[in-house]
Write a protein that holds these residues in place. Structure first.
Motif, PDB file in Angstrom:
ATOM      1  N   PHE A   1       0.551  -1.175  -0.499  1.00  0.00           N
ATOM      2  CA  PHE A   1       0.466   0.095  -0.399  1.00  0.00           C
ATOM      3  C   PHE A   1       1.126   1.329   0.398  1.00  0.00           C
ATOM      4  N   SER A   2       1.458   1.958  -1.110  1.00  0.00           N
ATOM      5  CA  SER A   2       2.443   2.861  -1.200  1.00  0.00           C
ATOM      6  C   SER A   2       1.918   4.330  -1.511  1.00  0.00           C
ATOM      7  N   SER A   3       0.430   4.514  -2.241  1.00  0.00           N
ATOM      8  CA  SER A   3      -0.196   5.721  -2.767  1.00  0.00           C
ATOM      9  C   SER A   3      -1.906   5.256  -2.503  1.00  0.00           C
ATOM     10  N   GLY A   4      -2.681   6.512  -2.694  1.00  0.00           N
ATOM     11  CA  GLY A   4      -4.123   6.312  -2.650  1.00  0.00           C
ATOM     12  C   GLY A   4      -4.999   6.163  -1.860  1.00  0.00           C
ATOM     13  N   THR A   5      -6.327   5.769  -2.409  1.00  0.00           N
ATOM     14  CA  THR A   5      -6.779   5.077  -0.714  1.00  0.00           C
ATOM     15  C   THR A   5      -7.179   3.990  -1.438  1.00  0.00           C
ATOM     16  N   VAL A   6      -7.030   2.984   0.102  1.00  0.00           N
ATOM     17  CA  VAL A   6      -8.267   1.451   0.144  1.00  0.00           C
ATOM     18  C   VAL A   6      -8.757   1.842   1.078  1.00  0.00           C
ATOM     19  N   SER A   7     -10.335   1.811   1.226  1.00  0.00           N
ATOM     20  CA  SER A   7     -11.246   1.723   2.049  1.00  0.00           C
ATOM     21  C   SER A   7     -12.165   0.703   2.644  1.00  0.00           C
ATOM     22  N   PHE A   8     -11.967   0.385   3.513  1.00  0.00           N
ATOM     23  CA  PHE A   8     -13.086  -0.799   4.265  1.00  0.00           C
ATOM     24  C   PHE A   8     -13.838   0.256   4.687  1.00  0.00           C
ATOM     25  N   THR A   9     -14.129   0.779   4.824  1.00  0.00           N
ATOM     26  CA  THR A   9     -15.297   1.880   5.654  1.00  0.00           C
ATOM     27  C   THR A   9     -16.429   0.793   5.844  1.00  0.00           C
ATOM     28  N   GLY A  10     -16.702   0.591   7.678  1.00  0.00           N
ATOM     29  CA  GLY A  10     -18.332  -0.016   7.376  1.00  0.00           C
ATOM     30  C   GLY A  10     -18.145  -1.596   7.163  1.00  0.00           C
TER      31      GLY A  10
ATOM     32  N   GLY B   1       2.492   4.812   2.173  1.00  0.00           N
ATOM     33  CA  GLY B   1       2.278   5.966   2.235  1.00  0.00           C
ATOM     34  C   GLY B   1       0.234   5.409   1.794  1.00  0.00           C
ATOM     35  N   GLY B   2      -0.435   6.818   1.256  1.00  0.00           N
ATOM     36  CA  GLY B   2      -2.069   6.413   1.114  1.00  0.00           C
ATOM     37  C   GLY B   2      -2.032   6.454   2.453  1.00  0.00           C
ATOM     38  N   THR B   3      -3.986   5.709   2.215  1.00  0.00           N
ATOM     39  CA  THR B   3      -4.442   5.535   3.332  1.00  0.00           C
ATOM     40  C   THR B   3      -5.196   4.444   2.977  1.00  0.00           C
TER      41      THR B   3
ATOM     42  N   LEU C   1      -2.504  -6.004  10.696  1.00  0.00           N
ATOM     43  CA  LEU C   1      -2.542  -5.007  11.357  1.00  0.00           C
ATOM     44  C   LEU C   1      -2.458  -4.802  13.114  1.00  0.00           C
ATOM     45  N   ALA C   2      -0.989  -4.646  13.177  1.00  0.00           N
ATOM     46  CA  ALA C   2      -1.190  -4.789  14.776  1.00  0.00           C
ATOM     47  C   ALA C   2      -0.845  -3.234  15.158  1.00  0.00           C
ATOM     48  N   VAL C   3      -0.823  -3.114  16.463  1.00  0.00           N
ATOM     49  CA  VAL C   3      -1.202  -1.199  17.059  1.00  0.00           C
ATOM     50  C   VAL C   3      -0.382  -1.977  18.165  1.00  0.00           C
ATOM     51  N   SER C   4       0.560  -0.675  18.756  1.00  0.00           N
ATOM     52  CA  SER C   4       1.030  -0.267  19.794  1.00  0.00           C
ATOM     53  C   SER C   4       0.269   1.070  20.576  1.00  0.00           C
TER      54      SER C   4
ATOM     55  N   THR D   1      -2.537   3.047  21.617  1.00  0.00           N
ATOM     56  CA  THR D   1      -3.451   3.600  21.489  1.00  0.00           C
ATOM     57  C   THR D   1      -3.521   3.302  19.613  1.00  0.00           C
ATOM     58  N   GLN D   2      -2.280   3.488  18.532  1.00  0.00           N
ATOM     59  CA  GLN D   2      -2.216   3.904  17.417  1.00  0.00           C
ATOM     60  C   GLN D   2      -1.701   2.612  16.937  1.00  0.00           C
ATOM     61  N   PRO D   3      -2.630   2.814  15.404  1.00  0.00           N
ATOM     62  CA  PRO D   3      -1.682   1.354  14.671  1.00  0.00           C
ATOM     63  C   PRO D   3      -0.327   1.913  14.630  1.00  0.00           C
ATOM     64  N   HIS D   4       0.613   0.673  13.696  1.00  0.00           N
ATOM     65  CA  HIS D   4       1.479   0.606  13.384  1.00  0.00           C
ATOM     66  C   HIS D   4       1.597   0.838  11.921  1.00  0.00           C
ATOM     67  N   ALA D   5       0.987   2.125  11.515  1.00  0.00           N
ATOM     68  CA  ALA D   5       1.377   2.756  10.362  1.00  0.00           C
ATOM     69  C   ALA D   5       0.366   3.370   9.760  1.00  0.00           C
ATOM     70  N   THR D   6       1.402   4.659   9.366  1.00  0.00           N
ATOM     71  CA  THR D   6       1.068   6.266   9.081  1.00  0.00           C
ATOM     72  C   THR D   6       0.259   5.852   7.692  1.00  0.00           C
ATOM     73  N   GLY D   7      -1.336   6.648   7.960  1.00  0.00           N
ATOM     74  CA  GLY D   7      -2.304   6.214   7.430  1.00  0.00           C
ATOM     75  C   GLY D   7      -3.407   5.011   7.423  1.00  0.00           C
TER      76      GLY D   7
END
Length: 159
Positions: A94-103, A120-122, A136-139, A141-147
């Motif tokens: 996932f390097s740019s653009g948007t991938v949405s799993f909203t809902g 990069g990207g979201t 999708l590991a979290v540390s 209260t924060q996700p492990h990757a920006t975006g």
């Protein structure tokens, strides 16, 4: 091309057969509401354009996005249902653009982002429901990757 509301491995492969069988580069593809009973998007390139899996149902099957590349453009799994299925995003980039799993709803499924690369990207899981996919590991209260946007319920409380 119009797809029926149910697709199979054969249909998924056929969709990707021209000109490069793994590239949706700059193309708009619409799998809205499709019920997947298998599929292989291994090595697919989602770059530019809009690809919709919105409201799709992944149930009782295995679908591979192994090593797929998501860069620029938009890929939407908004409102998709993952129920009793195995869906692999293993090693996806996932390097740019948007991938949405909203809902999206994750119920009794094995969805994996193990070894995925987030550079990069979201990648947006806001308002998703059910169990968090692996990788999708979290540390704290924060996700492990920006975006990477996760629902509050998936974030681990800080001890």
């Amino acid at each position: 091309m119009a797809l029926s509301t149910r697709t199979s491995d054969v249909t998924c492969r056929w969709v990707w057969e021209a000109p490069d069988p793994r590239s949706g580069d700059g193309h708009d593809l619409d799998f809205t509401g499709v019920a997947f009973d298998g599929g292989d998007f291994t090595g697919a390139v989602f770059s530019g354009g809009m690809v919709r899996f919105s409201g799709a149902v992944f149930s009782g099957s295995t679908v591979h996005f192994v090593g797929a590349a998501f860069s620029s453009g938009t890929v939407s799994f908004t409102g998709a249902a993952f129920s009793g299925s195995t869906v692999h995003f293993v090693g996806a980039a996932f390097s740019s653009g948007t991938v949405s799993f909203t809902g999206a709803v994750f119920s009794d499924s094995r969805v994996s982002f193990v070894n995925a690369v987030f550079s990069g990207g979201t990648l947006d899981f806001s308002a998703a429901d059910g169990a968090m996919p692996s990788g999708l590991a979290v540390s704290g209260t924060q996700p492990h990757a920006t975006g990477l946007i996760l629902p509050q319920a998936w974030l681990r409380p800080t001890p």
